[in-house]
Design an enzyme around this catalytic site. Structure first.
Site, mmCIF file in Angstrom:
data_model
loop_
_atom_site.group_PDB
_atom_site.id
_atom_site.type_symbol
_atom_site.label_atom_id
_atom_site.label_comp_id
_atom_site.label_asym_id
_atom_site.label_seq_id
_atom_site.Cartn_x
_atom_site.Cartn_y
_atom_site.Cartn_z
ATOM 1 N N CYS A 88 1.458 -0.649 -0.133
ATOM 2 C CA CYS A 88 0.657 0.179 0.027
ATOM 3 C C CYS A 88 0.986 1.350 -0.008
ATOM 4 O O CYS A 88 2.263 1.281 0.213
ATOM 5 C CB CYS A 88 -1.437 0.424 1.352
ATOM 6 N N GLU A 131 -8.713 -1.382 -1.846
ATOM 7 C CA GLU A 131 -9.074 -0.257 -2.027
ATOM 8 C C GLU A 131 -10.584 0.575 -1.193
ATOM 9 O O GLU A 131 -10.758 1.126 -0.581
ATOM 10 C CB GLU A 131 -9.342 0.482 -3.585
HETATM 11 CO CO CO Z 1 -4.017 0.966 0.448
#
Ligand code: CO
Length: 147
Positions: A88, A131
């Site tokens: 991420c 997401e």
């Molecule tokens: Co992320």
């Protein structure tokens, strides 16, 4: 368009639940444009609005020739399972395996508010899950697959 700063893990905003978008205005369009530019610069595959400090249910997904903006996305069906590595942009220098559905159907709205539905599989389904989790304050490593 403008590149926005990406919020890093440890900042409370990443753990908050985002609000639904109700107004589809120029401000939303600018947010989406800026998110695209920010994602391209960071060379990632997806970005959620809280990662640029905005608590709205807005994500973008970009992988190879696939690109999609989603406002108020909701996963309405899912099937199968896949285990694979995730990372991420908000969690530097880290990755782990996460189990995700292999196929899912997602309902969302466009930047103009039009209602749409899409079916995705494999790695793109994984990005969608990652997401959309951001919109509820969930980070991928919360779901680390430990076998
Ligand atoms: Co992320």
């Amino acid at each position: 368009m403008a590149i926005r700063d990406i919020v890093k893990d440890g900042e409370p905003i990443l753990r908050k639940r985002c609000r639904e978008v109700e107004v589809f205005d120029d401000k939303l369009a600018k947010l989406l444009d800026d998110m695209k530019e920010t994602l391209d610069k960071a060379d990632g595959v997806g970005l959620a609005a809280p990662q640029v400090g905005i608590l709205k249910r807005v994500v973008i997904v970009e992988f190879e020739d696939f690109f999609l903006e989603m406002v108020n996305p909701v996963i309405v069906e899912q099937s199968g399972s896949q285990i694979g590595q995730e990372a991420c942009l908000s969690v530097p220098n880290r990755s782990c395996d996460v189990e995700r559905p292999n196929r899912l159907v997602c309902e969302y709205q466009t930047r103009k508010g039009a209602k749409k539905k899409i079916t995705v599989e494999d790695f793109i389904a994984r990005i969608f899950c990652h997401e959309i989790d951001h919109l509820d304050g969930i980070l991928y490593y919360d779901k680390e697959y430990k076998g």
